[in-house]
Design an enzyme around this catalytic site. Structure first.
Site, mmCIF file in Angstrom:
data_model
loop_
_atom_site.group_PDB
_atom_site.id
_atom_site.type_symbol
_atom_site.label_atom_id
_atom_site.label_comp_id
_atom_site.label_asym_id
_atom_site.label_seq_id
_atom_site.Cartn_x
_atom_site.Cartn_y
_atom_site.Cartn_z
ATOM 1 N N LYS A 249 29.773 44.342 51.972
ATOM 2 C CA LYS A 249 28.945 45.501 51.611
ATOM 3 C C LYS A 249 28.756 46.451 52.798
ATOM 4 C CE LYS A 249 26.585 43.570 47.663
ATOM 5 N NZ LYS A 249 25.333 43.104 47.063
ATOM 6 N N GLY A 250 29.058 47.715 52.561
ATOM 7 C CA GLY A 250 28.885 48.730 53.597
ATOM 8 C C GLY A 250 29.992 48.738 54.643
ATOM 9 N N VAL A 251 30.927 47.803 54.509
ATOM 10 C CA VAL A 251 32.018 47.658 55.482
ATOM 11 C C VAL A 251 33.231 48.455 55.001
ATOM 12 C CG1 VAL A 251 33.592 45.903 56.407
ATOM 13 C CG2 VAL A 251 31.171 45.384 56.168
ATOM 14 N N ARG B 245 37.127 49.692 54.102
ATOM 15 C CA ARG B 245 38.157 49.003 53.314
ATOM 16 C C ARG B 245 39.031 48.103 54.191
ATOM 17 N NH1 ARG B 245 41.891 52.955 50.095
ATOM 18 N NH2 ARG B 245 39.825 53.817 49.645
ATOM 19 N N LEU C 115 25.921 55.332 49.337
ATOM 20 C CA LEU C 115 26.273 55.355 47.912
ATOM 21 C C LEU C 115 26.154 53.966 47.271
ATOM 22 C CD1 LEU C 115 27.371 56.998 45.501
ATOM 23 C CD2 LEU C 115 29.674 56.547 46.341
ATOM 24 N N ALA D 291 30.722 55.099 53.287
ATOM 25 C CA ALA D 291 31.990 54.657 53.883
ATOM 26 C C ALA D 291 33.138 54.791 52.894
ATOM 27 C CB ALA D 291 31.865 53.199 54.316
ATOM 28 N N SER D 292 32.823 55.018 51.624
ATOM 29 C CA SER D 292 33.853 54.975 50.593
ATOM 30 C C SER D 292 34.720 56.231 50.517
ATOM 31 C CB SER D 292 33.214 54.745 49.217
ATOM 32 O OG SER D 292 34.235 54.792 48.232
ATOM 33 N N LYS D 293 36.033 56.000 50.487
ATOM 34 C CA LYS D 293 36.969 57.112 50.311
ATOM 35 C C LYS D 293 37.002 57.542 48.849
ATOM 36 C CE LYS D 293 39.807 56.141 54.275
ATOM 37 N NZ LYS D 293 41.033 55.688 54.866
ATOM 38 N N ASN D 294 36.446 56.726 47.985
ATOM 39 C CA ASN D 294 36.417 57.047 46.551
ATOM 40 C C ASN D 294 35.115 57.731 46.130
ATOM 41 O OD1 ASN D 294 38.991 55.777 45.676
ATOM 42 N ND2 ASN D 294 38.023 53.938 46.488
ATOM 43 N N ASP E 94 21.376 50.293 52.136
ATOM 44 C CA ASP E 94 21.185 48.911 51.672
ATOM 45 C C ASP E 94 21.850 47.887 52.579
ATOM 46 O OD1 ASP E 94 23.839 49.724 50.828
ATOM 47 O OD2 ASP E 94 23.889 47.861 49.698
HETATM 48 P P1 B16 Z 1 36.473 52.372 49.534
HETATM 49 P P2 B16 Z 1 28.926 52.606 50.947
HETATM 50 C C1 B16 Z 1 31.134 51.095 50.950
HETATM 51 O O1 B16 Z 1 30.304 52.032 50.307
HETATM 52 C C2 B16 Z 1 31.076 49.755 50.210
HETATM 53 O O2 B16 Z 1 29.772 49.197 50.316
HETATM 54 C C3 B16 Z 1 32.069 48.796 50.840
HETATM 55 O O3 B16 Z 1 32.041 47.561 50.163
HETATM 56 C C4 B16 Z 1 33.469 49.429 50.776
HETATM 57 O O4 B16 Z 1 34.415 48.582 51.397
HETATM 58 C C5 B16 Z 1 33.441 50.795 51.475
HETATM 59 O O5 B16 Z 1 32.463 51.621 50.878
HETATM 60 C C6 B16 Z 1 34.783 51.509 51.410
HETATM 61 O O6 B16 Z 1 35.051 51.837 50.074
HETATM 62 O O7 B16 Z 1 37.413 51.212 49.528
HETATM 63 O O8 B16 Z 1 36.149 52.922 48.176
HETATM 64 O O9 B16 Z 1 36.916 53.465 50.481
HETATM 65 O O10 B16 Z 1 27.915 51.484 50.844
HETATM 66 O O11 B16 Z 1 29.180 53.019 52.384
HETATM 67 O O12 B16 Z 1 28.601 53.757 50.048
HETATM 68 MG MG MG Z 2 25.832 50.563 50.770
#
Ligand code: B16
Ligand code: MG
Length: 214
Positions: free
Chosen positions: A47-49, A51, A12, A117-120, A172
């Site tokens: 990035k991509g890591v 929370r 995402l 990785a984002s919970k949002n 990315d």
């Molecule tokens: P959240 P992706 C990742 O999104 C972000 O790149 C990374 O910076 C963030 O810490 C992670 O989601 C968790 O996000 O705090 O919203 O749960 O690149 O995997 O889509």
């Molecule tokens: Mg990403």
């Protein structure tokens, strides 16, 4: 490289939308509160890591140690600020070509999944009005291991009912590219070839693939 693809899995942040700028604002606010400066360069490391891991890196940068309880409270505080930013997002923030390419794949019978990785992620997709463009959504609420573990993409392929070899991942982040390769999938890197060395192919953005399927 994109021959005979049956499924496409998309990261995402950095692929479909630039949420990194909002993560940066929220982490920066936390760092300021803790008494140190958080730069754009530092933000690259997040990035991509996940929370939790992001917070650990931030505390490492600031030379701060905290108890598990304090860390939880800090992560929650940062997330509340972050959610305030993304609540205001709309369709205008979709990265160039992302919606068009998703539509193009689907018109050609390719199944699509989110692997973030984002919970949002659910709220972000809803605000961008593209939830319906994914057959399966795997986000941080559904995974137990963070990228470079391949779990997120393996769950995505499983949800689509496809073998990993029939899928391609769009990523990315270095850790995400590694996760895709470890899942046994083809990987298209979005960004710089010198950074995404493990990817099978690297492009600047999904707009490069619009109008040329496979
Ligand atoms: P959240 P992706 C990742 O999104 C972000 O790149 C990374 O910076 C963030 O810490 C992670 O989601 C968790 O996000 O705090 O919203 O749960 O690149 O995997 O889509
Ligand atoms: Mg990403």
């Amino acid at each position: 490289m994109l021959d005979n693809i049956k499924g496409a899995l998309f990261d995402l942040d950095g692929v479909i939308v630039d949420t990194a700028k909002y993560h940066f604002l929220a982490w920066g606010r936390l760092a300021k509160e803790l008494g140190f400066e958080f730069t754009e360069e530092h933000n690259e490391r997040l990035k991509g890591v996940s929370r939790v891991r992001s917070l650990e890196i931030l505390l490492e940068i600031g030379g701060i140690s905290a108890s598990e309880e304090e860390k939880l409270a800090m992560a929650e505080k940062k997330n509340n600020w972050y959610v305030d930013y993304i609540r205001a997002m709309d369709e205008s923030e979709i990265l160039p070509g992302a919606r068009e390419y998703l539509l193009q794949l689907r018109e050609n019978g390719v199944k699509t999944a989110l692997g973030s990785a984002s919970k949002n992620a659910p709220m972000i997709l809803d605000n961008l009005k593209i939830t319906g463009l994914f057959d399966v959504i795997i986000d941080g609420n559904k995974t137990s291991a963070a990228k470079p573990d391949p779990e997120v993409f393996l769950l995505g392929a499983q949800g689509l009912g496809l073998a990993p070899a029939d899928c391609v991942v769009f990523e990315d982040a270095e850790a995400g590219v590694e996760a895709g390769k470890r899942a046994g999938m083809r990987v298209v890197g979005i960004g710089k070839p010198e950074i995404l060395k493990e990817a099978d192919m690297v492009i600047a953005g999904l707009h490069e693939l619009v109008g040329q399927y496979q």
